[in-house]
Design an enzyme around this catalytic site. Structure first.
Site: not given
Ligand code: BES
Ligand code: ZN
Ligand code: ZN
Length: 489
Positions: A253, A258, A265, A276, A335, A337, A339
């Protein structure tokens, strides 16, 4: 500056700092410091403890705790050396007395761990500081006693291997620490091409036009909101004699920033989101180390690079994207993204008929909730790849822990309009929901997914980790490529 590490069994040249390793219960025998001084200083020789005092002729004497002698292992030794380096930060030369340290069970591994501890701890990221104060160490010598069969030549070779791996880790750290304003997908590809050129990796870059032509709807959809377009980067390493064998495919990834996209966010959640792309960075670092070491393997790296930004052209909640393998994903939260871009990268990896696929991704906050910041989650669709990856991580000193790819939760990602949606059930098994979506894109290939959202970044100065990118995964991947047994997948 380059840091040279040597071993010596003879009387070593004097250095600005002399370090001794002290085990718990052996504080008496620490020539130079009285046991009363150490008692007053409350030095208990726990791992991570270090006491610095004046040595002879304006030098430093460093006493570094290592815990109980019989529990010393490679990872503890890495940390002991890290504490020594932190204490000797402004010295140019350092002598570490390892004569009384049991280098067991494998002296080569222990010397390599000591060298890794030095090289990872002496890292700093100073390019944007007026006064960066990097570690000044230019030479570190380990004195060995009668440590069994280990010859100086063997020890030198172990140190050389360790420094190549540590440089791979430090490359990944640099990339993670670079601000997203400087390191966007195109720039990542330029840097990767420079690295590839110097170590001998193959490189292929697809731009935004090719990405669409090739049907990478996930990557194109995530990149749609950015002024900086996405890239798909393919790196290849082929050791002589491995041509035509099924490769190990590594998928990363690479979201260089992000913001969350239109599902924006909050400000605090965005502060560290230049991190990220840590999965992609780890794969570049690992591949560069594999090539320099001449690991006997065939490896392809597939890195999905994009920003995730909101704009008038951004993908909207409710939009449906079609991935490379033809499956469709309803985007309910922009967010989630990672996956989406991995769906395409994993499809491409599966097309290579690989022996196995391993992906690395800072994928979910839910994984951080489950396992904290020190441990990555690992999901796999088969025992073989899962256990080989676990063994590689253990040998490398990186912590990973299995989480379930539970089929009972597949319904969490059922969509009303598409083959699946990109979020699970609120508050439930979020890391598993993401992994279940990824599983739709690997076909029958043995596959393991590492969710490194926790350990990709260190939030404190601790051991050989510095605040910022950790380079997590590089050491594990180099081990895995070196030891992968296709018959046991
Ligand atoms: N890049 C984030 C995940 C992340 C969170 C990495 C904290 C490092 C530290 C990812 O893209 C994300 O935002 N995931 C969301 C998914 C949700 C919207 C289903 C999450 O984990 O909140
Ligand atoms: Zn991310
Ligand atoms: Zn994200």
């Amino acid at each position: 500056m380059t840091l040279e590490i040597r071993v010596t069994k003879a009387t070593p040249a004097p250095a600005q700092a002399l370090a001794r390793v002290v085990f718990e219960g052996e504080q008496e025998a620490t020539g130079g410091a009285s046991s009363e001084f150490l008692r007053l200083r409350r030095f208990q020789a726990k791992p991570g403890e270090a006491v610095v005092m004046p040595g002879e002729q304006s030098t430093l004497l460093i006493l570094a705790g290592a815990g109980r002698k019989e529990t010393l292992d490679a990872e503890k030794l890495r940390r002991v050396l890290a504490e020594i380096v932190r204490s000797a930060w402004d010295c140019e030369s350092l002598l570490v007395d390892l004569a009384g340290v049991p280098l067991l069970p494998d002296p080569n591994e222990m010397i390599a761990a000591a060298a890794e501890g030095v090289l990872l701890a002496s890292y700093s990221y100073g390019k944007h500081k007026t006064d960066p104060r990097p570690c000044r160490l230019g030479s570190v010598s380990f004195t060995l006693g009668d440590q069994g069969p280990l010859s100086e030549a063997e020890a030198d070779a172990a140190i050389e291997r360790a420094s190549v791996v540590a440089q791979g880790v430090n490359l990944a750290r640099d990339l993670v620490n670079d601000p997203a304003g400087d390191l966007y997908p195109q720039r990542f590809c330029e840097l990767a091409a420079e690295v590839a050129q110097s170590v001998g990796l193959g490189v292929e870059v697809w731009d935004e036009v090719r990405i669409k032509e090739e049907g990478l709807g996930g990557l194109a959809g995530v990149g749609a909101g950015s002024a900086r377009p996405p890239r798909l980067l393919k790196l290849t390493y082929e050791a002589p004699g491995t041509e035509g064998t099924p490769p190990l495919a590594l998928v990363g990834k690479g979201i260089t920033f992000d913001s969350g996209g239109l599902s924006l966010k909050p400000a605090g959640g965005m502060e560290t989101m230049k991190t990220d792309m840590s999965g992609a960075a780890a794969i570049l670092g690992a591949l560069s180390a594999m090539a320099r070491l001449g690991v006997r393997a065939r490896v392809v790296g597939i890195l999905a690079l994009s920003e995730n930004m909101p704009s008038g052209s951004a993908t909207k909640p409710g939009d449906v994207l079609r991935a490379r393998n033809g499956k469709t994903i309803e985007v309910l939260n922009t967010d989630a993204e990672g996956r989406l871009v991995l769906a395409d990268a994993l499809s491409l990896a599966a097309e290579q008929n690989p022996a196995a696929i391993v992906d690395l991704a800072t994928l979910t906050g839910a994984c951080v909730v489950a396992l904290g910041r020190d441990i990555a989650g690992v999901f796999s669709n088969g025992e073989g790849i899962g256990s080989q990856l676990k063994a590689a991580a253990e040998a490398a000193g990186e912590k990973i822990w299995p989480l379930p790819l539970a089929p009972e939760y597949r319904s969490h990602i059922d969509s009303e309009v598409a083959d699946m949606k990109n979020i699970g059930a609120p508050g439930q098994a979020g890391a598993t929901a993401a992994a279940l979506l990824l599983a739709e894109f690997v076909g029958e290939v043995p596959w393991a997914h590492l969710d490194i959202a926790g350990p990709a970044r260190s939030h404190e100065e601790r051991g050989y980790q510095h605040k910022g990118g950790s380079g997590f995964g590089v050491r594990t991947l180099v081990r895995l490529a070196s030891s992968l047994d296709p018959a046991a997948l």
